[in-house]
Design a protein around this motif. Structure first.
Motif, short mmCIF file in Angstrom:
data_model
loop_
_atom_site.label_atom_id
_atom_site.label_comp_id
_atom_site.label_asym_id
_atom_site.label_seq_id
_atom_site.Cartn_x
_atom_site.Cartn_y
_atom_site.Cartn_z
N SER A 1 0.86 -1.19 0.00
CA SER A 1 0.00 0.00 0.00
C SER A 1 0.89 1.22 0.00
CB SER A 1 -0.95 0.00 1.20
OG SER A 1 -0.22 0.08 2.41
N ASP B 1 1.10 5.64 0.36
CA ASP B 1 0.54 6.93 0.75
C ASP B 1 1.42 8.00 0.12
OD1 ASP B 1 -0.79 9.03 1.80
OD2 ASP B 1 -0.46 8.53 3.90
N GLU C 1 -7.86 1.32 -3.92
CA GLU C 1 -7.81 2.14 -2.71
C GLU C 1 -6.53 1.93 -1.91
OE1 GLU C 1 -11.28 1.33 -0.48
OE2 GLU C 1 -12.67 2.16 -1.98
N SER C 2 -5.63 1.14 -2.43
CA SER C 2 -4.37 0.91 -1.73
C SER C 2 -3.47 2.13 -1.78
CB SER C 2 -3.63 -0.29 -2.34
OG SER C 2 -4.41 -1.46 -2.25
N SER D 1 -3.31 6.22 -1.47
CA SER D 1 -4.06 7.37 -0.95
C SER D 1 -3.16 8.60 -0.95
CB SER D 1 -4.54 7.08 0.48
OG SER D 1 -3.45 6.82 1.34
N ASP E 1 -5.89 12.63 -3.63
CA ASP E 1 -7.11 13.46 -3.67
C ASP E 1 -6.87 14.83 -3.03
OD1 ASP E 1 -8.38 11.34 -4.86
OD2 ASP E 1 -9.11 10.53 -2.96
#
Length: 459
Positions: A64, A66, A195-196, A198, A201
């Motif tokens: 994941s 970020d 959705e891994s 982020s 947005d």
């Protein structure tokens, strides 16, 4: 004998690895510090050089991301620099312990554990943040799941298509791959699908907006085998407002400024030449400045280059227009003198012809007067009754020639006007060139702009 030697070698390797493991563990533990019993129990007999499930199939590693920031996106180097938090999860059956709480360890203890050999494909330069300590996170769960997180800043290559620059849309990728373990040893997957990843947005970029992003799973095929790969795709659309204010508006205003010369008299040579040369040089400087932020050795013909070329053509055309108009003014004076000379000559010929006709008429009249004196009244009656007689028909040709001549001149003048309207290259009055340019240049520029923006925005 060979089997005995081989077994002895394996035992020696395991013994050396155990000794190295113990020495590293002792090196990590400072004097006066003792590891908790749980950690000591987990590390007992643990070999970090062997992956989990060494003999029971591949180990699955979940990923994941970020995205903390995307610092720069360079068209010159065709890359982007981003700071990311990379999180990896896998299960190690050797780290199972009793309890219901996870263990958060110091990041420096990662040297005692097996971790995936993940690397970033197409990375030009990367580094791990180490202020105030190395930004690593190790967390072990009771079921043997290991969470390993890193804070990395990396510069990754991104192939860009700059054909529609600055109205372009670029798709860049961030690819994660295993360096040494193939698909038989390690399998990668995204923990939560799209959705891994982020952070995009809420990301604010200087010239771009993130339109879309998605993830995919693939395999990298090399000569040494097939390796697991995870790919993160994100689409960036460039914000054109900056370029409109920086390049498009100034270049359009320069084109409009070049049209001012159409309202200046043709006799004002210094003023019109000054406006033309100044706008051409300013446009050249603007074109050079627009290319400084782009690759020098770029084979793309960009949209901004096309527009600057259009503006330069209109500005240069305005300068050429004055040269043509001024040249026509000089030639028109000579042509007017020649035309007036021909008209005077034609007028003289016409006057001479009229005088000759009148003289001939008078001579003929004098010859007929003696013969017609005795019978003056009958002759006049005959002339009135019989207009077709020779004596009655002779005066008409003498009076009527000026009318056909006038009609021929009118027809010839009309024909010349038609030919002049058909022949665009002929200029009756050089001042009309400026009048035509005042209308044709703006209309042409508006039409070209409509075609330009329609093509690059919708096709």
């Amino acid at each position: 004998m060979a089997c005995t030697i081989s077994g002895g070698n394996i035992f020696t390797v395991l013994l050396i690895s155990t000794l190295l493991q113990c020495s590293m563990l002792n090196a990590e533990v400072k004097e006066g510090e003792i590891l908790p019993p749980t950690i000591q129990k987990l590390m007992k007999g643990y070999n970090k050089y062997l992956r989990p499930f060494f003999d029971n199939g591949p180990v699955t590693v979940g990923m994941s991301l970020d995205i903390a920031s995307i610092d720069t996106i360079s068209e010159i180097n065709m890359d982007y620099t981003a700071t990311i938090f990379l999180r990896q999860r896998w299960t190690d059956e050797r780290l199972v312990f009793e309890g219901n709480k996870s263990l958060s360890l110091d990041g420096r203890l990662v040297e005692l554990l097996w971790v995936p050999d993940t690397f970033i494909v197409d990375s030009k330069k990367s580094f791990l943040h180490d202020i105030t300590v190395e930004n690593r996170l190790i967390r072990i769960f009771p079921n043997g799941t290991v969470l390993y997180a890193l804070r990395i800043t990396t510069t990754v290559a991104c192939n860009m298509d700059l054909t529609k620059y600055p109205m372009d849309k670029q798709t860049c990728t961030l690819q994660l791959e295993s360096w040494g373990y193939n698909i038989n040893d390690v399998m990668f997957y995204w923990t939560r699908g799209n959705e891994s990843v982020s952070g995009l947005d809420t990301l604010q970029l200087a010239q771009y907006t993130v339109e879309d992003h998605y993830t995919s799973v693939s395999e990298a095929i090399y000569e040494t085998g097939h390796y697991p790969r995870l790919v993160f795709h994100f689409e960036l659309r460039r914000s054109i407002l900056y370029f409109i204010l920086e390049t498009y508006v100034p270049s359009s205003l320069l084109v409009v400024l070049s049209w001012v010369s159409f309202w200046i008299s043709l006799s004002s040579v210094p003023a019109r030449i000054c406006i033309g040369v100044t706008t051409v040089l300013t446009m050249t400087t603007l074109m050079m400045g627009a290319r400084t932020s782009l690759p020098n050795a770029n084979c793309f013909i960009k949209a901004i280059d096309v527009y600057l070329g259009i503006c330069f053509s209109f500005i240069f055309g305005a300068l050429i227009e004055y040269a043509v108009a001024h040249f026509c003014t000089l030639t028109h004076c000579d042509a007017r003198i020649v035309m007036y000379g021909h008209q005077i000559h034609d007028l003289d010929d016409e006057i001479n012809g009229i005088v000759t006709t009148i003289s001939a008429h008078n001579r003929a009249k004098r010859r007929k007067e003696p013969a017609a004196a005795p019978s003056m009244a009958p002759v006049s009656t005959e002339l009135t009754i019989s207009p077709s007689s020779p004596s009655g028909s002779e005066p008409k040709p003498e009076v009527s020639p000026p009318e056909p001549t006038h009609w021929c001149l009118t027809a010839l003048a009309t024909l010349r006007k038609i030919l002049r309207s058909i022949n665009c290259c002929h200029v009756e009055n050089p001042h009309h060139i400026d009048n035509y340019s005042r209308v044709s240049f703006p209309l042409s520029f508006v039409m070209v702009n409509l075609l330009y923006w329609t093509y690059y925005l919708y096709f």
